[in-house]
Structures are given as structure tokens and as C-alpha cells.
Design a protein around this motif. Sequence first.
Motif, PDB file in Angstrom:
ATOM      1  N   GLY A   1       7.117  -2.512  -5.431  1.00  0.00           N
ATOM      2  CA  GLY A   1       6.406  -1.437  -4.741  1.00  0.00           C
ATOM      3  C   GLY A   1       5.211  -1.954  -3.970  1.00  0.00           C
TER       4      GLY A   1
ATOM      5  N   ILE B   1       0.104   1.301  -7.244  1.00  0.00           N
ATOM      6  CA  ILE B   1       1.461   1.564  -7.715  1.00  0.00           C
ATOM      7  C   ILE B   1       1.399   1.908  -9.205  1.00  0.00           C
ATOM      8  CG2 ILE B   1       3.816   0.685  -7.852  1.00  0.00           C
ATOM      9  CD1 ILE B   1       2.655   0.658  -4.997  1.00  0.00           C
TER      10      ILE B   1
ATOM     11  N   LEU C   1      10.808  -0.398   1.022  1.00  0.00           N
ATOM     12  CA  LEU C   1      11.191  -0.355  -0.383  1.00  0.00           C
ATOM     13  C   LEU C   1      12.698  -0.386  -0.528  1.00  0.00           C
ATOM     14  CD1 LEU C   1      10.418  -0.057  -3.361  1.00  0.00           C
ATOM     15  CD2 LEU C   1      10.362   2.426  -3.020  1.00  0.00           C
TER      16      LEU C   1
END
Length: 325
Positions: free
Chosen positions: A153, A186, A247
Motif C-alpha cells: 500500500g 496505511i 495498487l
Amino acid sequence: MKHKIIDRLHEEEGFISGEKLSEEFGLSRTAIWKHVNALREDGYEIESVTRRGYRLISSPDIINYDEIKGELTASVIGKKLIYFQSIGSTNDKAKELAAKAEEGTVIVAEEQTSGKGRLGRSWSSPGRKGIYASIILKPDMEPFNAAKLTLLGAASVALALEDCGIESQIKWPNDIIIGGKKVAGILTEMSCELGIVNYIILGIGINVNQSVEELPPELVDKATSLRIAEGKAIKRKHLLAQVLNRLDELYVQLKVTGDIEQALDICRERSAVIGKDIIVVQGRKQRPGHAVSINHDGELMVRFDEGLEQVISGEVSIRTEYGYV
């Protein structure tokens, strides 16, 4: 229905009559008018002229599927996006939906009233100022490997910022740094049993258009926003699309190859701590050391007085001797 109407207005270069919209959607002209007004309340600027109809003038910087779908290239991440004007926590909603949700489903909100950060901290989430998104993932991996997705992430956000012309660093394992201050984080949460991952929720929070005055006073010295750092407002919908696209690229690679080596390389290259003297904080214990690298398992390699050790994600906070970074 208003989503279909805004799609139709996006398609038209000029005006489209209320009568034509009524025919296409099987609604009365009064119903069309009500949906148009609802879109105006959402921030869309829609011109209406007698005998000509409706014309879309501009779209607001909102981060629903209607506004970002044209930029999405994802094969897994973002195929379904669930949007909220306001929510307690996108991670909590994602966990509520995860068991039955399709992998790659994204929960996104304009505002969080109970935003969560790592280690039980809160995350300030004012309306239409940041990106607050949680992605439901169902990887075929052992639970002890789940922490790697935090680095996945972080790498995705750093690449997305680079796509927007913004340079950043990654403070292992989950913070994105600009100018020595945190701009994004994250939060990874997992459900597992008997060595099997049921699902992983990858939460992403980015401070985008907050002014200095809109940051919590206690965080001004260690947090920032893209607007503050860049000196201009940033289109949130464009940035969100780039984050999901990046991602997706890295996650699909993980599913195919079983490793996150590309993401790890990104975290190493953009590291805010590798090569620096740091302080590892474990509960009340603080240990000075020197950050050497990030190993294949995503662990931070730190040289302490006792020798080289692996620091595992989720167990520590990192502070350099000079402050936050």
C-alpha cells in the motif's frame, strides 16, 4: 438513477432536453428535474435553459465511482466502489462487508467521523479534504505474510503521488512523508483462522487539501497535506484513481508471482529511514540503532549495539534522533 443521468450529461457536449432524458430513462420530466437538483446539491454545476434542456458545466472534486471510473484501469482493485458522504470508519465498514464482498471492492468516504490510524491512533478525516479508502483483499497467503501488504500500500501511494508530479518518501512501514512530515498512512487489518487468511483490509488515508489551520493543532509539527506541500489544491479524484491503479498493478503481481519484490524495491529506494540513525520504540523501551535495509520479508534491518536485528512490522514505531523522520 442520478448516476445514469450524470453519465448521460458527461456524454453530451452540449444541451440535452428534459424530454429526451425522460424518454431514455422512462421517467417524468418532473422526476428528471428532481434528480438534476440532487446532483446540484452534490456539487455538480448544471445549466438549464428553457426549450434546450440541461448541460453539465463542471463536476465537483468528489471521489465516487462516477467521477473516477474513466481513469481506472484496474483488473482487481476498484471494479466495485462503495461510496459514502460520511461514515464512521471505512475500515470498519469494509470489515462488515468483507465476507460476502468481491475481492478488490473499495469503500470510500468524503468524511470519516471515527477515522483510525495505526496502533490505535485516530486519523483526522474532514469532509472533502482527503482520501479515505479501504480495499478488501483476499490473498492466498499465510497470515504471517499479511504485513507485507502494508508495504504494498505504501509503495502504491508513493507511485501515485509520483504520477501526479509529487515526490515523497516512505517511513517504514506505513507512512508517506513529504518535507519531513506525514501526509498519508496505511492501516492493515486482517481476519484469519488456522493459518488461512479470510480477508485483509488495506486502509489508505491521505491528507490532500487541508490548510494548516485545518490540521489538528497537536499534529502541525509532524503532519502536512499535499496542498500545503505543493502550494496548490490537488484533484482528489485523479489521485484516488492513480492509487487504485498502482495498487492493482502491484497486487496482481503478488497474485501471479507470490512475492512483492517490486514494492519492496520502491520502499527501499524511497525510504526515509534507511541509512539513518534511528530510535526504535517498543512499548516504553527505546533502542537507538542504524537502519540498514528492508529484507525480502519486508522487515526493517537495524544495527543495534548488540548486532544486526530484524524489526517486524506492527511491533514498533520509528523516530529518528532529529524528530519524526
